[in-house]
Scaffold this active site. Sequence first.
Site, PDB file in Angstrom:
ATOM      1  N   ASP A 119      -3.554 -23.389  45.931  1.00  0.00           N
ATOM      2  CA  ASP A 119      -3.744 -23.023  44.530  1.00  0.00           C
ATOM      3  C   ASP A 119      -4.905 -23.785  43.914  1.00  0.00           C
ATOM      4  O   ASP A 119      -4.796 -24.977  43.599  1.00  0.00           O
ATOM      5  CB  ASP A 119      -2.448 -23.317  43.774  1.00  0.00           C
ATOM      6  CG  ASP A 119      -2.479 -22.851  42.336  1.00  0.00           C
ATOM      7  OD1 ASP A 119      -3.515 -22.315  41.904  1.00  0.00           O
ATOM      8  OD2 ASP A 119      -1.471 -23.016  41.648  1.00  0.00           O
TER       9      ASP A 119
ATOM     10  N   ASP B 224      -8.795 -18.600  40.082  1.00  0.00           N
ATOM     11  CA  ASP B 224      -7.462 -19.145  40.292  1.00  0.00           C
ATOM     12  C   ASP B 224      -6.707 -18.406  41.398  1.00  0.00           C
ATOM     13  O   ASP B 224      -6.291 -17.266  41.209  1.00  0.00           O
ATOM     14  CB  ASP B 224      -6.707 -19.046  38.969  1.00  0.00           C
ATOM     15  CG  ASP B 224      -5.303 -19.558  39.055  1.00  0.00           C
ATOM     16  OD1 ASP B 224      -5.007 -20.313  39.991  1.00  0.00           O
ATOM     17  OD2 ASP B 224      -4.491 -19.200  38.185  1.00  0.00           O
TER      18      ASP B 224
END
Length: 375
Positions: free
Chosen positions: A269, A87
């Site tokens: 992201d 992530d």
Amino acid sequence: MKCDWGLASVPRIPLHKGLSLRQVLEENDLLAEFLKQHRTDIGSKYLPSSLAGGHQGLEPLANFLETEYFGTISIGTPPQEFTVVFDTGSSDFWVPSVFCNSHACKAHRRYDPYLSSTFQDTRKTLSIYYSDGRMQGFLGYDTLKISDLVATQQAFGLSTQELGGIFTHATFDGVLGLAYPSLSSSEATPVFDHMMKEGLVSQGLFSIYLSRRSNESVITFGAINDSHYTSPIHWMPVTQAMYWQIAVDEITVDGRVVACGGGCQAILDTGTSLIAGPSPDIVGIQYLIGATKSRNGLYQVDCRKLQRLPDVVFHIDGVKYPLTATTYTNENGGICYSGFEGDSGGQWILGVVFIREYYSIFDRAHQRVGLAKAV
């Protein structure tokens, strides 16, 4: 992890925005059965475990519903395997532990420190708050293995409580954050920073290739893989060393500016499924691409009209990054859903929908991001 999870400790951008296909399955009470039938045991069967040469690690990523991409890591001696989301929108690394009796923990693999001869307890607690739940636990150190890279005494969180339905339905066990140390909830050294300090990677960067195909996505630590992109790499500076944040010049449709007219900031992201932005801007884009809100609150597009819909173009550092209708929509069961979502706290988030189209390089050594057209 992200599906509308917010970042930890202080109010920040949600970790995982808009898993629209997941929401559709939940709306129709189909998610639990789908997960039972489609859980993927990922590993070396997808791709080679390493690139040629030393100090590089190549980790294959499983593709779940084209919204979640996760890989396999191991912790401890002997190793205990877990699946995690890599992530770029967070910095904390954690997995469920045997001390957690939450339903979410019981549905996933749990780390047992008593089975590892290299585990060290820090006696420090950890709390990470998300918009759809929270994780509580404590910090420890142990050996982390990703592909052929082995990091000793890596700090990580062991959950003792996981509250929120998103944890229960997650197809992966934990989260491995790859953003900057300033975003860490625990002040522990994030994984990639630790890799660099230990000299595990030949270059202070990692690159990510996300594909709609089931077995081709990959994250590469310490190297750029030329086989995953076609156009030249364009580099742009990180504007704030917290997220992987960059400056966007403007966003256009049919040559007309529809958002970020005076410039704006955006973050890359991998833990966010869609492209998120301020609601007024997103509503305008939905209108221009012919998306209408359905009964479940999701925006749908007529699949038969995709070829006639306009591109949405992101202008970044003087370079155009167009998204066609087939790339900014996700199809499921004959229904096409828009890949744009509003209400992100005013921040633009370039999630999976964008990164699938543009091979992304995250260069910590030079505080920059590189983008190139993905193959």
